[in-house]
Design a protein around this motif. Structure first.
Motif, mmCIF file in Angstrom:
data_model
loop_
_atom_site.group_PDB
_atom_site.id
_atom_site.type_symbol
_atom_site.label_atom_id
_atom_site.label_comp_id
_atom_site.label_asym_id
_atom_site.label_seq_id
_atom_site.Cartn_x
_atom_site.Cartn_y
_atom_site.Cartn_z
ATOM 1 N N GLU A 14 0.377 18.555 27.718
ATOM 2 C CA GLU A 14 1.569 17.994 27.895
ATOM 3 C C GLU A 14 1.847 16.899 28.465
ATOM 4 N N TYR A 15 0.375 16.367 29.084
ATOM 5 C CA TYR A 15 0.925 14.587 29.290
ATOM 6 C C TYR A 15 0.625 13.740 28.458
ATOM 7 N N VAL A 16 0.036 14.364 26.983
ATOM 8 C CA VAL A 16 1.188 13.457 25.998
ATOM 9 C C VAL A 16 1.178 13.703 24.580
ATOM 10 N N GLY A 17 1.922 13.272 24.282
ATOM 11 C CA GLY A 17 2.854 14.073 22.728
ATOM 12 C C GLY A 17 2.485 14.932 21.867
ATOM 13 N N VAL A 18 3.129 15.448 20.891
ATOM 14 C CA VAL A 18 1.560 15.135 19.744
ATOM 15 C C VAL A 18 1.886 15.029 18.793
ATOM 16 N N LEU A 19 0.586 14.857 17.798
ATOM 17 C CA LEU A 19 0.969 13.895 16.830
ATOM 18 C C LEU A 19 2.076 13.349 16.067
ATOM 19 N N GLU A 20 2.679 13.060 16.333
ATOM 20 C CA GLU A 20 4.001 12.735 14.886
ATOM 21 C C GLU A 20 3.519 11.893 13.595
ATOM 22 N N VAL A 21 3.849 12.944 12.711
ATOM 23 C CA VAL A 21 2.813 11.628 11.774
ATOM 24 C C VAL A 21 4.521 12.057 10.385
ATOM 25 N N MET A 22 4.703 10.918 9.454
ATOM 26 C CA MET A 22 5.718 11.033 8.473
ATOM 27 C C MET A 22 4.432 10.441 7.919
ATOM 28 N N PRO A 23 4.939 11.433 6.164
ATOM 29 C CA PRO A 23 4.210 11.401 5.839
ATOM 30 C C PRO A 23 5.027 10.395 4.401
ATOM 31 N N LYS A 24 4.758 9.642 3.303
ATOM 32 C CA LYS A 24 4.616 8.841 1.650
ATOM 33 C C LYS A 24 5.852 8.265 2.383
ATOM 34 N N VAL A 25 4.564 7.235 2.870
ATOM 35 C CA VAL A 25 5.125 5.843 3.467
ATOM 36 C C VAL A 25 4.526 4.960 2.790
ATOM 37 N N ALA A 26 4.893 3.932 2.516
ATOM 38 C CA ALA A 26 4.497 2.925 2.147
ATOM 39 C C ALA A 26 4.679 1.027 3.268
ATOM 40 N N ALA B 83 0.131 2.873 11.247
ATOM 41 C CA ALA B 83 -0.106 2.822 9.115
ATOM 42 C C ALA B 83 -1.425 3.105 9.211
ATOM 43 N N ILE B 84 -1.467 4.450 8.449
ATOM 44 C CA ILE B 84 -2.961 4.092 7.957
ATOM 45 C C ILE B 84 -2.857 4.972 6.307
ATOM 46 N N ARG B 85 -4.159 4.995 5.946
ATOM 47 C CA ARG B 85 -4.124 5.047 4.913
ATOM 48 C C ARG B 85 -4.110 7.191 4.673
ATOM 49 N N GLN B 86 -3.471 7.545 3.877
ATOM 50 C CA GLN B 86 -2.855 9.259 3.658
ATOM 51 C C GLN B 86 -4.169 9.671 3.845
ATOM 52 N N VAL C 101 0.889 -1.026 -0.519
ATOM 53 C CA VAL C 101 0.203 0.085 0.167
ATOM 54 C C VAL C 101 1.058 1.355 0.523
ATOM 55 N N SER C 102 0.879 1.757 -0.911
ATOM 56 C CA SER C 102 1.935 2.955 -0.990
ATOM 57 C C SER C 102 1.596 4.870 -0.694
ATOM 58 N N ASP C 103 0.095 4.428 -0.367
ATOM 59 C CA ASP C 103 -0.041 6.034 0.433
ATOM 60 C C ASP C 103 -0.265 5.762 1.297
ATOM 61 N N ALA C 104 0.344 5.763 2.304
ATOM 62 C CA ALA C 104 0.344 5.377 3.764
ATOM 63 C C ALA C 104 1.381 6.347 4.711
ATOM 64 N N VAL C 105 0.056 6.527 5.802
ATOM 65 C CA VAL C 105 1.431 7.519 6.496
ATOM 66 C C VAL C 105 1.575 6.728 7.717
ATOM 67 N N LEU C 106 3.076 6.782 8.308
ATOM 68 C CA LEU C 106 2.723 6.569 9.891
ATOM 69 C C LEU C 106 2.823 7.624 11.315
#
Ligand code: ADP
Ligand code: ASP
Ligand code: MG
Length: 472
Positions: A396-408, A372-375, A323-328
């Motif tokens: 700040e009890y929970v970190g902000v959401l970090e998104v790594m784009p352009k993942v397969a 990983a989910i779809r973009q 699946v090549s249109d994913a994000v982490l």
């Protein structure tokens, strides 16, 4: 199952968009059907002509943005393509009834788009009615082509057969109601020996509102009808020789797999092998109805059989998909939220947004969850999780959401990988040799698949490397 000895086996034959892409293709489909009449009773399911569904959806979208011109061009193209088939393949008598029918469908298209452009909106419900018009047109044509060739056939709108829930755009069938309705509606046709030519993709709620089964859903229509009628087999006719060891567009030397198990097919389709809609196997699995994937462009090739257990399947990896249109996405619960609590709330959010989780990994010591989910699902999921953890993030009890784009996400599938040591090592070694970095790794608990995330720009090379390593 057919019981009487002299009864022919019932085969549901589904033809995809490229198989009914134009007059020449539809004529070959009619020949394929005619060629099996001696040996099978048939129910035919057809997709829209190739490209038509995309055109319809685009027209509706543009209209809802207030563009009053775009859909007029689409209307002309729809009329041209379908009329051309009618004129080339239908007898004069058939043309006299079918051309006005096609004109009615195109009028419906025009009325709907005109409405969308006025109100500047298209609801999921209205989109389903519009986006599945292509199937109504192709089924009408295909039945008429068969009649013109001297066979008994009737176009059947699947809204009269398949009862679904009201998840417009991605509806699920209700099995008992569908069985009852489909059997009742098709009984007369079957008795008279006429071939039902059923619209793929479409269904309807209890109260008759048109729904669709998700993009590529005609495969699913085929198996839903197959299960409802207790068919002996479902044949899915497409534009490749069968299920292959990898997507042939990514790996030119991918091979056909003669036989795969239901579970392997589910895994492959879930992880992006477009040859099958992800839910195709579900209706037939319990009833053990075999599904064949065959090439309408190469009828001599036997294709792939999908059945309960792959008897002579080789051990180890069997196929690779991606699946090549994913994000982490990474969420850090820090010290304040235990991992189970973090995971519960995250996965509930994913569930509420109907987002498919392609893979998930955890680092419980640090309370970090990575998935990983779809973009296409990202914006909704992000908004949902930011709302869910609003207070915790604020403090700040929970970190902000970090998104790594352009993942397969690349997935190696094989029922017999279980108990074969070293599979993951070989796959990762092959990637390492090519300098491809692994971003995340997960193994399906069923041991049916191993998944790993790489940069989307490296997916082709990653799939080829693993394909080569396992000599698929
Ligand atoms: P249809 O219109 O007949 O439903 P699709 O385009 O939906 O056909 O599906 C067939 C396509 O699926 C093939 O042309 C091929 O490019 C793609 N595909 C992806 N993965 C695989 C695979 N593992 N085996 C075969 N085809 C695959
Ligand atoms: N025509 C629909 C689509 O393009 C359904 C299908 O082809 O299976 O999604
Ligand atoms: Mg398809």
């Amino acid at each position: 199952m057919t019981t009487s000895k002299d009864k022919k086996p019932l085969r549901v034959m589904k033809f995809g968009g490229t198989s009914v892409g134009g007059a020449e293709r539809m004529a070959s489909v009619a020949e394929i059907i005619a060629g099996h009449l001696d040996t099978s009773e048939m129910a035919v399911v057809v997709s829209a002509m190739g490209g038509v569904t995309d055109m319809l959806i685009r027209a509706a979208t543009e209209a809802s943005r207030g563009d009053r011109e775009h859909w007029k061009g689409v209307r002309a193209e729809l009329a041209r393509r379908h009329r051309q088939v009618a004129v080339q393949l239908l007898s004069a008598a058939e043309q006299a009834t079918v051309l006005p029918r096609l004109a009615e469908f195109i009028q419906d298209f025009e009325n709907l788009c005109s409405g969308f452009s006025l109100v500047r909106e298209v609801t999921p419900r209205a989109m389903d009615t519009l986006s599945s018009l292509g199937e109504l047109m192709s089924a009408t044509l295909m039945a008429a082509i068969l009649r013109s060739a001297g066979h008994k056939a009737e176009a059947v709108d699947a809204t009269e057969l398949i009862v679904t829930d009201d998840s417009f755009g991605n509806a699920s069938p209700l099995a008992d109601e569908t069985t009852h309705k489909a059997r009742q509606r098709l009984a007369g046709l079957r008795r008279s020996g006429a071939i039902p030519v059923i619209t793929g993709f479409r269904g309807a709620t209890h109260d008759g509102q048109c729904t669709t089964l998700g993009r590529g859903g005609s495969d699913y229509s085929g198996t839903i009808i197959g299960a409802a009628l207790d068919a002996d087999e479902v044949w899915i006719w497409t534009d490749v020789d069968g299920v292959m060891t990898a997507d042939p567009r990514l790996v030119p030397d991918a091979r056909i797999i003669p036989e795969i198990s239901y579970r392997e097919a589910i895994e492959l389709s879930f992880f992006g092998a477009k040859v099958l809609h992800p839910k195709t196997i579900q209706p037939v699995m319990k009833k053990k109805i075999p599904v064949w994937i065959k090439n309408s462009f190469n009828t001599a090739c036997p294709g792939t059989k999908i059945c309960a257990a792959s008897v002579n399947g080789q051990a180890g990896a069997k196929a690779i998909t991606s699946v090549s249109d994913a994000v982490l996405v990474t969420m850090n619960g820090k010290d304040s939220l235990s991992f189970p609590r973090l995971a519960t709330r995250v996965f509930n959010g994913l569930h509420l947004e109907d987002a498919t989780t392609l893979m998930a990994t955890q680092s419980s010591a640090e309370n970090v969850l990575c998935f990983a989910i779809r973009q296409a699902d990202l914006a909704r999921v992000k908004a949902r999780l930011e709302k869910t953890f609003e207070l915790e993030m604020l403090h700040e009890y929970v970190g902000v959401l970090e998104v790594m784009p352009k993942v397969a996400v690349v997935v190696v599938v094989g029922e017999k990988m279980k108990g074969t040591p070293g599979i993951a090592g070989r796959a990762f070694g092959a990637l390492g040799k090519r300098g491809i970095n692994l971003i995340a790794i997960a193994q399906g608990s069923s041991e049916l698949s191993i998944s790993f995330a790489v940069k989307a720009s490296e997916v082709k090379e990653a799939v080829r490397a693993v394909h080569e390593e396992f000599k698929l």
